[in-house]
Design a protein around this motif. Structure first.
Motif, mmCIF file in Angstrom:
data_model
loop_
_atom_site.group_PDB
_atom_site.id
_atom_site.type_symbol
_atom_site.label_atom_id
_atom_site.label_comp_id
_atom_site.label_asym_id
_atom_site.label_seq_id
_atom_site.Cartn_x
_atom_site.Cartn_y
_atom_site.Cartn_z
ATOM 1 N N LYS A 46 -62.842 -39.857 19.398
ATOM 2 C CA LYS A 46 -61.677 -39.816 18.499
ATOM 3 C C LYS A 46 -60.376 -39.804 19.294
ATOM 4 O O LYS A 46 -59.402 -40.442 18.915
ATOM 5 N N LYS A 47 -60.378 -39.055 20.404
ATOM 6 C CA LYS A 47 -59.164 -38.978 21.220
ATOM 7 C C LYS A 47 -58.879 -40.299 21.931
ATOM 8 O O LYS A 47 -57.723 -40.671 22.115
ATOM 9 N N PHE A 48 -59.906 -40.995 22.349
ATOM 10 C CA PHE A 48 -59.711 -42.241 23.076
ATOM 11 C C PHE A 48 -59.542 -43.455 22.166
ATOM 12 O O PHE A 48 -59.182 -44.537 22.637
ATOM 13 N N SER A 49 -59.771 -43.254 20.912
ATOM 14 C CA SER A 49 -59.605 -44.373 19.982
ATOM 15 C C SER A 49 -58.185 -44.943 20.029
ATOM 16 O O SER A 49 -58.011 -46.165 20.105
ATOM 17 N N PRO A 50 -57.137 -44.084 19.987
ATOM 18 C CA PRO A 50 -55.783 -44.652 20.095
ATOM 19 C C PRO A 50 -55.527 -45.313 21.447
ATOM 20 O O PRO A 50 -54.832 -46.331 21.526
ATOM 21 N N VAL A 51 -56.122 -44.759 22.499
ATOM 22 C CA VAL A 51 -55.936 -45.343 23.826
ATOM 23 C C VAL A 51 -56.589 -46.721 23.880
ATOM 24 O O VAL A 51 -56.021 -47.672 24.425
ATOM 25 N N ARG A 52 -57.756 -46.819 23.308
ATOM 26 C CA ARG A 52 -58.429 -48.126 23.272
ATOM 27 C C ARG A 52 -57.637 -49.121 22.434
ATOM 28 O O ARG A 52 -57.522 -50.296 22.806
ATOM 29 N N ALA A 53 -57.080 -48.630 21.329
ATOM 30 C CA ALA A 53 -56.244 -49.508 20.496
ATOM 31 C C ALA A 53 -55.020 -49.967 21.289
ATOM 32 O O ALA A 53 -54.627 -51.132 21.220
ATOM 33 N N GLU A 54 -54.442 -49.045 22.059
ATOM 34 C CA GLU A 54 -53.286 -49.415 22.881
ATOM 35 C C GLU A 54 -53.682 -50.425 23.950
ATOM 36 O O GLU A 54 -52.949 -51.375 24.232
ATOM 37 N N LEU A 55 -54.846 -50.242 24.512
ATOM 38 C CA LEU A 55 -55.340 -51.199 25.504
ATOM 39 C C LEU A 55 -55.525 -52.586 24.873
ATOM 40 O O LEU A 55 -55.141 -53.604 25.449
ATOM 41 N N ARG A 56 -56.109 -52.606 23.683
ATOM 42 C CA ARG A 56 -56.266 -53.894 22.979
ATOM 43 C C ARG A 56 -54.898 -54.513 22.707
ATOM 44 O O ARG A 56 -54.703 -55.729 22.881
ATOM 45 N N ASN A 57 -53.939 -53.686 22.294
ATOM 46 C CA ASN A 57 -52.590 -54.196 22.031
ATOM 47 C C ASN A 57 -51.950 -54.729 23.310
ATOM 48 O O ASN A 57 -51.265 -55.758 23.285
ATOM 49 N N SER A 58 -52.170 -54.029 24.413
ATOM 50 C CA SER A 58 -51.627 -54.498 25.697
ATOM 51 C C SER A 58 -52.233 -55.842 26.079
ATOM 52 O O SER A 58 -51.533 -56.734 26.545
ATOM 53 N N ARG A 59 -53.520 -55.970 25.859
ATOM 54 C CA ARG A 59 -54.168 -57.255 26.171
ATOM 55 C C ARG A 59 -53.644 -58.368 25.269
ATOM 56 O O ARG A 59 -53.411 -59.488 25.724
ATOM 57 N N ARG A 60 -53.462 -58.044 23.990
ATOM 58 C CA ARG A 60 -52.921 -59.027 23.059
ATOM 59 C C ARG A 60 -51.502 -59.416 23.481
ATOM 60 O O ARG A 60 -51.142 -60.597 23.479
ATOM 61 N N GLU A 61 -50.704 -58.429 23.857
ATOM 62 C CA GLU A 61 -49.340 -58.707 24.307
ATOM 63 C C GLU A 61 -49.353 -59.572 25.565
ATOM 64 O O GLU A 61 -48.544 -60.496 25.702
ATOM 65 N N GLN A 62 -50.296 -59.289 26.459
ATOM 66 C CA GLN A 62 -50.415 -60.088 27.673
ATOM 67 C C GLN A 62 -50.739 -61.544 27.323
ATOM 68 O O GLN A 62 -50.164 -62.470 27.897
ATOM 69 N N GLU A 63 -51.636 -61.738 26.386
ATOM 70 C CA GLU A 63 -51.973 -63.110 25.968
ATOM 71 C C GLU A 63 -50.759 -63.797 25.340
ATOM 72 O O GLU A 63 -50.522 -64.989 25.578
ATOM 73 N N GLU A 64 -50.003 -63.044 24.557
ATOM 74 C CA GLU A 64 -48.794 -63.617 23.947
ATOM 75 C C GLU A 64 -47.784 -63.997 25.023
ATOM 76 O O GLU A 64 -47.132 -65.043 24.937
ATOM 77 N N LEU A 65 -47.647 -63.144 26.034
ATOM 78 C CA LEU A 65 -46.743 -63.456 27.137
ATOM 79 C C LEU A 65 -47.206 -64.702 27.882
ATOM 80 O O LEU A 65 -46.394 -65.548 28.261
ATOM 81 N N ARG A 66 -48.506 -64.808 28.070
ATOM 82 C CA ARG A 66 -49.029 -66.012 28.734
ATOM 83 C C ARG A 66 -48.731 -67.260 27.905
ATOM 84 O O ARG A 66 -48.351 -68.297 28.443
ATOM 85 N N ALA A 67 -48.910 -67.131 26.597
ATOM 86 C CA ALA A 67 -48.620 -68.272 25.715
ATOM 87 C C ALA A 67 -47.131 -68.608 25.773
ATOM 88 O O ALA A 67 -46.745 -69.781 25.820
ATOM 89 N N GLY A 68 -46.283 -67.563 25.770
ATOM 90 C CA GLY A 68 -44.841 -67.781 25.866
ATOM 91 C C GLY A 68 -44.456 -68.429 27.183
ATOM 92 O O GLY A 68 -43.596 -69.315 27.232
ATOM 93 N N LEU A 69 -45.109 -67.988 28.233
ATOM 94 C CA LEU A 69 -44.857 -68.566 29.546
ATOM 95 C C LEU A 69 -45.270 -70.035 29.575
ATOM 96 O O LEU A 69 -44.545 -70.884 30.092
ATOM 97 N N ALA A 70 -46.411 -70.328 28.994
ATOM 98 C CA ALA A 70 -46.869 -71.724 28.948
ATOM 99 C C ALA A 70 -45.881 -72.576 28.147
ATOM 100 O O ALA A 70 -45.550 -73.698 28.555
ATOM 101 N N ALA A 71 -45.397 -72.035 27.030
ATOM 102 C CA ALA A 71 -44.427 -72.777 26.215
ATOM 103 C C ALA A 71 -43.127 -72.983 26.988
ATOM 104 O O ALA A 71 -42.534 -74.069 26.944
ATOM 105 N N ALA A 72 -42.696 -71.953 27.717
ATOM 106 C CA ALA A 72 -41.470 -72.073 28.506
ATOM 107 C C ALA A 72 -41.635 -73.128 29.601
ATOM 108 O O ALA A 72 -40.728 -73.926 29.853
#
Length: 149
Positions: A75-101
């Motif tokens: 239960k305690k690590f659930s938010p941390v895992r969610a944050e990790l997933r969000n960080s990975r998603r953000e990283q993918e978005e940044l990669r996509a943005g970089l590719a577009a740039a």
């Protein structure tokens, strides 16, 4: 032609500025991507270390206490895992943005090269026309001299 050349030079300057701006954005995005990657790796290592620590503690406890603690830890690590997933998603978005740039910078570069080539052709035509006018002027001078003679 002068107005067209001035307009083309203006477009070239604007495209150069746009290209430089996009290159700066691309460098910033690459830097941010690298920072996020390092941050994500550190968080993953920290998470892994914490998970290993929890697993060691669970092995030392009885089955019932271990089960309860495991449930609490999850239960305690659930938010941390969610944050990790969000960080990975953000990283993918940044990669996509970089590719577009990068793609936009490449398109701007190609357009700049086309405008440059077109400008050079216009300048050649202008020089050719000036040479023709000079030839006509020289011919008229010669005819004027002949008529005076």
């Amino acid at each position: 032609l002068k107005e067209e050349n001035a307009m083309l030079r203006s477009k070239i300057k604007k495209l150069q500025i746009l290209s430089e701006t996009q290159a700066d954005k691309m460098r910033k995005l690459e830097k941010k991507l690298e920072e996020n990657k390092i941050k994500e790796e550190k968080e993953a290592q920290d998470l892994e270390a914490m998970v290993q620590h929890v697993e060691q503690n669970l092995q030392l406890m009885t089955v019932s206490v271990g089960f309860r603690l495991s449930s609490d830890v999850r239960k305690k690590f659930s938010p941390v895992r969610a944050e990790l997933r969000n960080s990975r998603r953000e990283q993918e978005e940044l990669r996509a943005g970089l590719a577009a740039a990068k793609q936009n910078a490449e398109a701007a570069l190609q357009q700049l090269l086309r405008v440059t080539a077109s400008s050079r052709a216009s300048i050649r035509q202008l020089l050719s026309g000036a040479e023709s006018l000079q030839l006509v002027a020289d011919l008229l001078k010669s005819m004027d001299r002949i008529s005076e003679v």
